[in-house]
Enzyme design. Structure first.
Site, PDB file in Angstrom:
ATOM      1  N   PHE B  86      12.106  22.008  31.942  1.00  0.00           N
ATOM      2  CA  PHE B  86      12.131  20.853  31.043  1.00  0.00           C
ATOM      3  C   PHE B  86      11.700  21.164  29.503  1.00  0.00           C
ATOM      4  O   PHE B  86      11.820  20.683  28.595  1.00  0.00           O
ATOM      5  CB  PHE B  86      10.725  19.846  31.277  1.00  0.00           C
ATOM      6  CG  PHE B  86      10.950  19.154  32.606  1.00  0.00           C
ATOM      7  CD1 PHE B  86      12.216  19.237  33.363  1.00  0.00           C
ATOM      8  CD2 PHE B  86       9.842  18.747  33.325  1.00  0.00           C
ATOM      9  CE1 PHE B  86      12.086  18.476  34.612  1.00  0.00           C
ATOM     10  CE2 PHE B  86       9.790  18.294  34.583  1.00  0.00           C
ATOM     11  CZ  PHE B  86      10.871  18.204  35.243  1.00  0.00           C
ATOM     12  N   HIS B 129      15.195  21.499  38.713  1.00  0.00           N
ATOM     13  CA  HIS B 129      13.837  21.971  38.911  1.00  0.00           C
ATOM     14  C   HIS B 129      13.597  23.408  39.553  1.00  0.00           C
ATOM     15  O   HIS B 129      12.603  23.609  40.209  1.00  0.00           O
ATOM     16  CB  HIS B 129      12.994  21.057  40.060  1.00  0.00           C
ATOM     17  CG  HIS B 129      12.933  19.445  39.368  1.00  0.00           C
ATOM     18  ND1 HIS B 129      13.995  18.748  38.937  1.00  0.00           N
ATOM     19  CD2 HIS B 129      11.833  18.842  38.941  1.00  0.00           C
ATOM     20  CE1 HIS B 129      13.558  17.834  38.340  1.00  0.00           C
ATOM     21  NE2 HIS B 129      12.269  17.745  38.393  1.00  0.00           N
TER      22      HIS B 129
END
Lengths: 300, 340
Positions: B86, B129
Site C-alpha cells: 500500500f 499483499h
C-alpha cells in the site's frame, strides 16, 4: 480577529503584489528570468484578506504554485522571493526552490496539486498537540478539487478537530480547463458533507473576504476546521503566456476585480501617492535581489 | 532475548521509543489496542499512551504527508502502513515531498519520521499483499531505507529509526515477525563467524571459514536472510563450498563497504532479494561492486530474485516465482566452477 483594513491599506498591499508579479512577467518577457511563474494577478485580495488574520511565529501557511501573493502577505520578505525567482543565493531557498517551492518562517509551498493538503493537515495536527492556538491555512484552487487527498484530509480534519482552514481560490480555470467541466456539484457542499463549516463569497468584495476569514479562523483556532471558497478570477495566463480564454471575458473581469474596486474608492492624490510608494518599494526589492550573487552549484 | 520473536522485538523497541520521547506519535490503520495493528507490532502502545496513538482512516496517500507535516513542525511520527504493497499510494508524498523538503528548502526543515511497513510473501496473501517493493524506495534521494532481519538487534534498530533526524523507511517482513530474533553470541551464529558493523543500521557478515578465502559472497537482506543461511549451510554440508553472507541493514544509503570487503576475500558475488529482479536492489549492488572491485571478481555477479511477474496466491505457484534455497545453491556452485 484583526480589525477591518482601510481602503488605503487594501490598495497598498494588493498593488504591491500586483506590481511585483507584473515585474516578474516583464522580466520573463525580456529573457531576464528562466523557468516558470504563476501569477495571482486578480486574486490579490484573497492573500491580503485572509493572511491579515495570521501571525508568523504562531500560524502556518501552506500554499501552491500560485503562491507569491500569499508569501508576500505573510512574510513581508518580497526581496527574498524576488531573489529566489532570480536564482540568487539570497533567495528564500537560495535558488533551490524557485517560484513555487518556498519556505520561510512557517510558510511552505509545493508544486504538486493536492499534496499540500496532507502536509498542512499534519502541521495542523502538530498545532493541535502543541495547543498554542496556532492555525494552519492552506490555499488550494478549483483545479485541486480533482485530487482525492483533499477529501481524505477533510475527513481527517473533521474527525480529529484540526485547526485547519482550507481556502479554495476558485479562479474559474485549472490551467485552461474551465471549472464547469472539472468540478461537479457545489464546492462548499463537498466540505459540508464532512460536517465542516464552509463559506462561499465573491472575491471582488475584499472586505467580505477579510470578515469571513477572520470569523472562520476564530473557530478554526478552537479545533473546528473550515473551508472558505473565494470565487475569483485570474487576470493573466496560467503561467507566462499560455492563455486561450476570450480576451473580452478577461477584460470584463479586469474592470471589476478587487483592486479596481478599491482603487476607485481612493482620492486621486492618495492613489498617486501610494502608487509612487509601491514603485519605490518594488525598486528597492529588485535592487536588493539583484545585489545577491547568482547561485552556482559545484559538480557532483 | 534470544527467545523473543521478531515481531515482539520490534514492538519492544517501539514501546521504548514511545517512552523515551513524548514527541513520538504512532499513526496507522487498526493500530489501537486490543488489536494493536494487523501484525501486532503496535500492541500495548495505545493502552499506555492513548493521546499519542492516532487510529486513521484508510488514507495512505494523505497519511504519509500528514507524517511529513508533523515532522516539520517538530514531532516524531511513526506511521504504520499495514502492508508494504500500500506504500504505492503514498509515493507522491515520498517523492515530491519527503525526498524534497530539506534540500529544496535549503536546510530550513528536518523530517524526523518513520514509515514502517511489512513486505514479503510466502503467506499465500496473493499478488497485492505479498510484494517486496523496497526497490522503488531506493530510487528516492534523501531518505533512509532500512531492512530489518531476524539476526539484527531489532529493538535497537527500531529505536535508532525513531531517534533518527532524517526520514527512515523501515522495511519489515511478514514471515520474519513470527520467527525468533536470533543474535550472534560471542561472534558466532549457526556455526558461522559473524562480524557486525557499527552504526544504527549495521550490516552483519557471516563466514563459514573464519573470514578466510571462500567461494562467493551472498549479499542479501530482510526475508531472504534465512534462505541464504540455509543455502550456505547446505553448500558446506553437501558440497564443501564455503560462502560468506552479508546481511545489509541500510539499503539507502547503500552500505557497500561490507560487501566489498567480503568480495575481496571470496572473489565472487551473488545478490539475493525477494523483490522482482528487473531494476532491483541487486542490480544496484552489482553495478557498484563491478565498478569498485572489478579486479577482485573472477565471475559475473549472479542475481537471485523473484521472477518478473505477479506473486500468485496458491502456495505451489508462489514458491515457484520467489527466490529459493536451490537457486542460491546453484548460483554458488556456478561461482565455485569459475574458480578452476
Amino acid at each position: 480577529m484583526s480589525a477591518p483594513l482601510a481602503a488605503t491599506e487594501w490598495f497598498r498591499r494588493m498593488l504591491f503584489i500586483r506590481r511585483f508579479e507584473e515585474t516578474l512577467l516583464e522580466m520573463f518577457s525580456k529573457g531576464l528570468l528562466v523557468g516558470t511563474t504563476h501569477t495571482c494577478i486578480g486574486q490579490e485580495a484573497d492573500a491580503v484578506g485572509v493572511i491579515d488574520h495570521l501571525e508568523p511565529g504562531r500560524d502556518v501557511v501552506v500554499s501552491n504554485h500560485r503562491c507569491h501573493g500569499h508569501y508576500i502577505a505573510f512574510t513581508d520578505d518580497p526581496s527574498g522571493l524576488m531573489a529566489e525567482v532570480m536564482g540568487r543565493v539570497g533567495g528564500t531557498c537560495a535558488g533551490r526552490g524557485g517560484s513555487q517551492h518556498l519556505c520561510r518562517d512557517g510558510f511552505y509551498t509545493n508544486g504538486v496539486q493536492g499534496s499540500i493538503v496532507p502536509l498542512a493537515s499534519g502541521m495542523a495536527l502538530a498545532e493541535r498537540e502543541r495547543g498554542g492556538g496556532g492555525a494552519v491555512t492552506v490555499f488550494i484552487g478549483d483545479g485541486t478539487l480533482g485530487q482525492g487527498a483533499v477529501y481524505e484530509c477533510m475527513n481527517m480534519a473533521a474527525l480529529w478537530s484540526l485547526p485547519l482552514l482550507i481556502v479554495v481560490e476558485n479562479n474559474q480555470y485549472a490551467q485552461t480547463t474551465p471549472v464547469e467541466i472539472a468540478v461537479a456539484g457545489s464546492i462548499p457542499d463537498r466540505a459540508r458533507a464532512f460536517g465542516i463549516t464552509a463559506v462561499e463569497l465573491d472575491g471582488r468584495d475584499a472586505p467580505a473576504i477579510h470578515a469571513a476569514a477572520g470569523e472562520l479562523l476564530s473557530t478554526v483556532r478552537t479545533g473546528a476546521p473550515a473551508v472558505l471558497v473565494i470565487d475569483t478570477y485570474r487576470l493573466r495566463a496560467h503561467s507566462k503566456g499560455d492563455d486561450v480564454r476570450d480576451p473580452a471575458e478577461v477584460a470584463a473581469r479586469e474592470r471589476t476585480d478587487a483592486l479596481a474596486v478599491v482603487s476607485q474608492q481612493l482620492e486621486p492624490a492618495e492613489r498617486e501617492r501610494i502608487m509612487a510608494e509601491v514603485e519605490s518599494a518594488l525598486a528597492d526589492c529588485v535592487a536588493t535581489a539583484e545585489a545577491s550573487p547568482i547561485a552556482v552549484g559545484s559538480a557532483a | 532475548m534470544s527467545s523473543l520473536r521478531c515481531g515482539a522485538a520490534l514492538n519492544r523497541g517501539l514501546t521504548e521509543a514511545m517512552a523515551a520521547d513524548e514527541r513520538v506519535y504512532l499513526l496507522g490503520e487498526d493500530v489501537l489496542d486490543p488489536y494493536g495493528g494487523a501484525f501486532k507490532i503496535s500492541t500495548g502502545i495505545s493502552d499506555r499512551w492513548p493521546d499519542r496513538v492516532i487510529s486513521t482512516p484508510i488514507s495512505e496517500a494523505s497519511l504519509v504527508g500528514i507524517a511529513a507535516g508533523m515532522a516539520i513542525q517538530g514531532y516524531r511520527p511513526v506511521l504504520e502502513i499495514m502492508f508494504g504493497d500500500f506504500i504505492t499510494l503514498g509515493f507522491d508524498q515520498i517523492v515530491n515531498g519527503i525526498s524534497k523538503f530539506r534540500e529544496m528548502y535549503n536546510d530550513q526543515v528536518r523530517l524526523p519520521l518513520v514509515v514502517r511497513t511489512p513486505m514479503g510473501g510466502r503467506r499465500g496473501y496473493g499478488p497485492t499483499h505479498s510484494q517486496s517493493l523496497e526497490k522503488f524506495l531506493i530510487g528516492v534521494p534523501n531518505i533512509t531505507v532500512v531492512a530489518t532481519s531476524e539476526i539484527h538487534d531489532l529493538g535497537a534498530m527500531m529505536r535508532a529509526a525513531v531517534e533518527d533526524d532524517e526520514p527512515v523507511f523501515l522495511v519489515e517482513n511478514k514471515v520474519m515477525y513470527g520467527r525468533p530474533n536470533r543474535r550472534p553470541e560471542s561472534g558466532r551464529l549457526d556455526g558461522f563467524s559473524v562480524r557486525e558493523s557499527d552504526g544504527p543500521y549495521p550490516a552483519l557478515t557471516l563466514s563459514a571459514s573464519g573470514f578466510s578465502a571462500g567461494t562467493a559472497t551472498i549479499a542479501t537482506y530482510g526475508g531472504t536472510v534465512p534462505l541464504a543461511i540455509d543455502a550456505a549451510t547446505e553448500l558446506i554440508m553437501e558440497h564443501e563450498v564455503f560462502c560468506e553472507i552479508v546481511v545489509l541493514g541500510s539499503l539507502l544509503p547503500l552500505d557497500l563497504d561490507p560487501v566489498l570487503e567480503s568480495v575481496e576475500r571470496t572473489g565472487a558475488l551473488i545478490v539475493a532479494e525477494e523483490g522482482t529482479m528487473t531494476a532491483g536492489i541487486g542490480a544496484e549492488i552489482a553495478a557498484r561492486v563491478q565498478e569498485a572491485a572489478w579486479d577482485d571478481l573472477r565471475a559475473p555477479v549472479r542475481r537471485v530474485a523473484a521472477a518478473d511477474g505477479i506473486i500468485p496466491s496458491a502456495p505451489g505457484l508462489e514458491d515457484a516465482m520467489l527466490p529459493s534455497v536451490p537457486e542460491l545453491v546453484d548460483a554458488a556452485l556456478r561461482c565455485e566452477a569459475a574458480r578452476v
